[in-house]
Scaffold this motif. Structure first.
Motif, PDB file in Angstrom:
ATOM      1  N   MET A   1       3.889  -6.249  -9.170  1.00 17.10           N
ATOM      2  CA  MET A   1       4.035  -5.177 -10.158  1.00 17.10           C
ATOM      3  C   MET A   1       2.666  -4.654 -10.577  1.00 17.10           C
ATOM      4  SD  MET A   1       7.290  -6.692 -12.328  1.00 17.10           S
ATOM      5  CE  MET A   1       8.074  -5.188 -12.858  1.00 17.10           C
ATOM      6  N   ALA A   2       1.714  -5.564 -10.801  1.00 15.48           N
ATOM      7  CA  ALA A   2       0.360  -5.154 -11.186  1.00 15.48           C
ATOM      8  C   ALA A   2      -0.265  -4.295 -10.071  1.00 15.48           C
ATOM      9  CB  ALA A   2      -0.494  -6.378 -11.473  1.00 15.48           C
ATOM     10  N   LEU A   3      -0.034  -4.687  -8.828  1.00 19.44           N
ATOM     11  CA  LEU A   3      -0.609  -3.938  -7.701  1.00 19.44           C
ATOM     12  C   LEU A   3      -0.007  -2.534  -7.610  1.00 19.44           C
ATOM     13  CD1 LEU A   3      -0.731  -6.793  -5.038  1.00 19.44           C
ATOM     14  CD2 LEU A   3      -2.703  -5.568  -5.985  1.00 19.44           C
ATOM     15  N   ASP A   4       1.306  -2.438  -7.759  1.00 15.78           N
ATOM     16  CA  ASP A   4       1.943  -1.114  -7.691  1.00 15.78           C
ATOM     17  C   ASP A   4       1.466  -0.217  -8.823  1.00 15.78           C
ATOM     18  OD1 ASP A   4       3.230  -1.834  -5.420  1.00 15.78           O
ATOM     19  OD2 ASP A   4       5.271  -1.639  -6.195  1.00 15.78           O
ATOM     20  N   LEU A   5       1.250  -0.831  -9.984  1.00 15.45           N
ATOM     21  CA  LEU A   5       0.729  -0.079 -11.125  1.00 15.45           C
ATOM     22  C   LEU A   5      -0.671   0.452 -10.790  1.00 15.45           C
ATOM     23  CD1 LEU A   5       1.581   0.682 -13.963  1.00 15.45           C
ATOM     24  CD2 LEU A   5       0.596  -1.461 -14.783  1.00 15.45           C
ATOM     25  N   ALA A   6      -1.495  -0.417 -10.235  1.00 14.73           N
ATOM     26  CA  ALA A   6      -2.867  -0.022  -9.883  1.00 14.73           C
ATOM     27  C   ALA A   6      -2.872   1.072  -8.813  1.00 14.73           C
ATOM     28  CB  ALA A   6      -3.647  -1.243  -9.402  1.00 14.73           C
ATOM     29  N   GLU A   7      -1.842   1.074  -7.958  1.00 19.51           N
ATOM     30  CA  GLU A   7      -1.770   2.106  -6.912  1.00 19.51           C
ATOM     31  C   GLU A   7      -1.218   3.427  -7.435  1.00 19.51           C
ATOM     32  OE1 GLU A   7       0.149   0.940  -3.269  1.00 19.51           O
ATOM     33  OE2 GLU A   7      -0.782  -1.043  -3.317  1.00 19.51           O
ATOM     34  N   GLY A   8      -0.759   3.428  -8.681  1.00 15.70           N
ATOM     35  CA  GLY A   8      -0.321   4.691  -9.268  1.00 15.70           C
ATOM     36  C   GLY A   8       1.158   4.797  -9.578  1.00 15.70           C
ATOM     37  N   ALA A   9       1.877   3.684  -9.587  1.00 20.59           N
ATOM     38  CA  ALA A   9       3.298   3.742  -9.963  1.00 20.59           C
ATOM     39  C   ALA A   9       3.427   4.123 -11.436  1.00 20.59           C
ATOM     40  CB  ALA A   9       3.965   2.393  -9.719  1.00 20.59           C
ATOM     41  N   ASP A  10       4.419   4.942 -11.733  1.00 23.43           N
ATOM     42  CA  ASP A  10       4.668   5.368 -13.119  1.00 23.43           C
ATOM     43  C   ASP A  10       5.691   4.484 -13.807  1.00 23.43           C
ATOM     44  OD1 ASP A  10       3.170   8.074 -13.234  1.00 23.43           O
ATOM     45  OD2 ASP A  10       4.244   8.096 -11.337  1.00 23.43           O
ATOM     46  N   VAL A  11       6.616   3.941 -13.020  1.00 20.58           N
ATOM     47  CA  VAL A  11       7.667   3.051 -13.523  1.00 20.58           C
ATOM     48  C   VAL A  11       7.749   1.882 -12.546  1.00 20.58           C
ATOM     49  CG1 VAL A  11      10.152   2.838 -14.010  1.00 20.58           C
ATOM     50  CG2 VAL A  11       8.975   4.987 -14.509  1.00 20.58           C
ATOM     51  N   LEU A  12       7.931   0.673 -13.070  1.00 19.55           N
ATOM     52  CA  LEU A  12       8.038  -0.513 -12.215  1.00 19.55           C
ATOM     53  C   LEU A  12       9.461  -1.051 -12.261  1.00 19.55           C
ATOM     54  CD1 LEU A  12       4.768  -2.349 -13.334  1.00 19.55           C
ATOM     55  CD2 LEU A  12       5.122  -1.016 -11.228  1.00 19.55           C
ATOM     56  N   MET A  13       9.979  -1.385 -11.087  1.00 23.18           N
ATOM     57  CA  MET A  13      11.362  -1.854 -11.023  1.00 23.18           C
ATOM     58  C   MET A  13      11.450  -3.324 -10.623  1.00 23.18           C
ATOM     59  SD  MET A  13      14.616  -0.613  -8.750  1.00 23.18           S
ATOM     60  CE  MET A  13      14.265   1.130  -8.775  1.00 23.18           C
ATOM     61  N   VAL A  14      12.448  -3.986 -11.191  1.00 22.10           N
ATOM     62  CA  VAL A  14      12.832  -5.337 -10.767  1.00 22.10           C
ATOM     63  C   VAL A  14      14.219  -5.230 -10.153  1.00 22.10           C
ATOM     64  CG1 VAL A  14      13.387  -7.677 -11.534  1.00 22.10           C
ATOM     65  CG2 VAL A  14      11.486  -6.432 -12.602  1.00 22.10           C
ATOM     66  N   LYS A  15      14.410  -5.896  -9.021  1.00 19.70           N
ATOM     67  CA  LYS A  15      15.671  -5.761  -8.292  1.00 19.70           C
ATOM     68  C   LYS A  15      15.931  -6.995  -7.456  1.00 19.70           C
ATOM     69  CE  LYS A  15      17.580  -3.127  -4.519  1.00 19.70           C
ATOM     70  NZ  LYS A  15      17.253  -2.273  -3.420  1.00 19.70           N
ATOM     71  N   PRO A  16      17.142  -7.558  -7.467  1.00 23.62           N
ATOM     72  CA  PRO A  16      18.271  -7.302  -8.362  1.00 23.62           C
ATOM     73  C   PRO A  16      17.913  -7.545  -9.831  1.00 23.62           C
ATOM     74  CG  PRO A  16      18.924  -8.684  -6.503  1.00 23.62           C
ATOM     75  CD  PRO A  16      17.438  -8.615  -6.492  1.00 23.62           C
ATOM     76  N   ALA A  17      18.915  -7.366 -10.705  1.00 25.18           N
ATOM     77  CA  ALA A  17      18.650  -7.457 -12.137  1.00 25.18           C
ATOM     78  C   ALA A  17      18.972  -8.847 -12.709  1.00 25.18           C
ATOM     79  CB  ALA A  17      19.444  -6.386 -12.883  1.00 25.18           C
ATOM     80  N   LEU A  18      20.254  -9.187 -12.696  1.00 27.31           N
ATOM     81  CA  LEU A  18      20.684 -10.395 -13.411  1.00 27.31           C
ATOM     82  C   LEU A  18      20.015 -11.688 -12.938  1.00 27.31           C
ATOM     83  CD1 LEU A  18      22.499 -10.114 -15.791  1.00 27.31           C
ATOM     84  CD2 LEU A  18      24.457 -10.740 -14.362  1.00 27.31           C
ATOM     85  N   PRO A  19      19.885 -11.899 -11.615  1.00 25.97           N
ATOM     86  CA  PRO A  19      19.251 -13.164 -11.207  1.00 25.97           C
ATOM     87  C   PRO A  19      17.748 -13.194 -11.497  1.00 25.97           C
ATOM     88  CG  PRO A  19      20.532 -12.182  -9.411  1.00 25.97           C
ATOM     89  CD  PRO A  19      20.381 -11.142 -10.477  1.00 25.97           C
TER      90      PRO A  19
ATOM     91  N   GLY B   1       0.785  -1.236   0.000  1.00 26.10           N
ATOM     92  CA  GLY B   1       0.000   0.000   0.000  1.00 26.10           C
ATOM     93  C   GLY B   1       0.811   1.276   0.000  1.00 26.10           C
ATOM     94  N   ARG B   2       2.138   1.159  -0.075  1.00 24.09           N
ATOM     95  CA  ARG B   2       2.931   2.396   0.065  1.00 24.09           C
ATOM     96  C   ARG B   2       2.875   3.267  -1.172  1.00 24.09           C
ATOM     97  NH1 ARG B   2       6.000  -1.069  -3.364  1.00 24.09           N
ATOM     98  NH2 ARG B   2       8.202  -0.643  -3.158  1.00 24.09           N
ATOM     99  N   VAL B   3       2.690   2.690  -2.333  1.00 21.48           N
ATOM    100  CA  VAL B   3       2.625   3.535  -3.529  1.00 21.48           C
ATOM    101  C   VAL B   3       1.377   4.427  -3.451  1.00 21.48           C
ATOM    102  CG1 VAL B   3       2.376   3.568  -6.042  1.00 21.48           C
ATOM    103  CG2 VAL B   3       3.981   1.982  -4.971  1.00 21.48           C
ATOM    104  N   ALA B   4       0.249   3.836  -3.075  1.00 22.28           N
ATOM    105  CA  ALA B   4      -0.989   4.623  -2.946  1.00 22.28           C
ATOM    106  C   ALA B   4      -0.831   5.702  -1.874  1.00 22.28           C
ATOM    107  CB  ALA B   4      -2.164   3.709  -2.607  1.00 22.28           C
ATOM    108  N   ALA B   5      -0.221   5.356  -0.753  1.00 22.17           N
ATOM    109  CA  ALA B   5      -0.053   6.333   0.340  1.00 22.17           C
ATOM    110  C   ALA B   5       0.837   7.488  -0.106  1.00 22.17           C
ATOM    111  CB  ALA B   5       0.539   5.635   1.573  1.00 22.17           C
ATOM    112  N   ILE B   6       1.886   7.175  -0.824  1.00 19.36           N
ATOM    113  CA  ILE B   6       2.808   8.214  -1.305  1.00 19.36           C
ATOM    114  C   ILE B   6       2.140   9.075  -2.375  1.00 19.36           C
ATOM    115  CG2 ILE B   6       4.943   8.572  -2.634  1.00 19.36           C
ATOM    116  CD1 ILE B   6       6.114   6.144  -1.055  1.00 19.36           C
TER     117      ILE B   6
END
Ligand code: PBG
Length: 324
Positions: free
Chosen positions: A234-252, A170-175
């Protein structure tokens, strides 16, 4: 059709031919350089486990911001390491805090540089967890107001983009609500959406002094085996209003990135994290691999898998080696 009519080697015969059919390019425009801000003046403290990376005071952050902009790198992401920590991470949203002053210094020195901030409590709490504690648990809902206040203080200090990395629900929506309510509706959110509980954050925690005092982050960061859950995050963060979605770490987690590229029509970021960087640098230092080539190949693989933005400690070196 097949051999001898088909000869795959025909288009590999010369560099100009290879250039014509090259499918993926690493560009300066893809790069975001992480920077660590500390208190003081004139401080440039090397991080032992990350060759080439220093912890910088605000005046040095300003110098670095200028150098980064001059290299044609569009963005930095700032992490703050405060002098004092407490249970609620009071330094995180201090208008005069370490990262807030670093943001202001960077923007003054390089107004056109995109200054992102990492929004989390772990660098600011004395227990080193990413949210507030309730006993030995990291309490989700009470942490949201602290994270929102932190993001808002970054925006007030001049941050162009905020990037929550805490993994509270819920932090994306709160922010988003806090920013919109205070006149910062145009500040984008880069959500560390699929952030895994990874062994590759070790050197970062040394740099940021953010190793948890007890336990680990597995109660809030993702379990490494889970791809479908990552896509749900990722879908949830998008629905909460994220503009860019990140994956972390990258290579693994390139499989997560590739699948996210298929599913989501938003820019994707990938964080080539401290441990991934340290491995390459250590092997290169021993002469076991060609460091710059291995780094370029690694970042290219992240781009090929689907990343639009790549956060990397090697951004300056890589940019300096790219053709003009
Ligand atoms: C803070 C945060 C971490 C990283 C970015 N933001 C550490 C962690 O979650 O323990 C790691 C970055 C890196 O390893 O380069 N929550």
């Amino acid at each position: 059709m097949s051999f001898p009519i088909v000869r795959m080697r025909r288009l590999r015969r010369s560099e100009p031919l290879r250039r014509l059919v090259r499918e993926t390019h690493l560009r300066r425009d893809d790069l975001v350089l992480p920077l660590f801000a500390v208190e003081g003046r004139g401080v440039r403290e090397p991080v032992a486990s990350m060759p080439g990376v220093c912890r910088l005071s605000a005046d040095q952050i300003a110098e670095e911001a200028k150098a980064v902009a001059d290299l044609g790198i569009p963005a930095v992401i700032l992490f703050g390491i405060p002098a004092a920590k407490d249970a609620r991470g009071s330094g995180a949203d201090d208008p005069d805090g370490v990262v807030q002053r670093a943001v202001a210094a960077a923007k003054r020195a390089a107004p056109e540089l995109v200054v992102m901030t990492d929004v989390c409590l772990c660098e600011y709490t004395d227990h080193g967890h990413c949210g507030l504690l309730d006993g030995d648990e990291v309490a989700n809902d009470p942490s949201l107001a602290r994270l929102a206040a932190t993001a808002l203080s970054h925006a007030r200090a001049g941050a162009d983009v905020v990037a929550p990395s805490d993994m509270m629900d819920g932090r994306v929506a709160a922010i988003r609500a806090a920013l919109d309510g205070a006149g910062f509706a145009s500040v984008p959110i880069v959500a560390y959406a699929a952030k895994f509980a990874s062994a590759f954050y070790g050197p970062f925690r040394e740099a940021a002094e953010s190793t948890p005092a007890f336990g680990d982050r597995r109660g809030y960061q993702m379990d490494p085996p889970n791809q479908r859950e990552a896509l749900r995050e990722m879908a949830l963060d998008l629905a909460e209003g994220a503009d860019v979605l990140m994956v972390k770490p990258a290579l693994p987690y390139l499989d997560v990135l590739a699948e996210a590229k298929r599913r989501f029509d938003v820019p994707l970021a990938a964080y080539h994290v401290s441990g991934e960087y340290a491995m390459l640098m250590a092997a290169a230092e021993r002469g076991w691999i060609d460091g710059p080539r291995a780094m370029a190949e690694t970042l290219l693989s992240i781009k090929r898998a689907g990343a639009d933005l790549i956060l990397t400690y090697a951004a300056k070196d890589v940019a300096a080696r790219l053709p003009a």
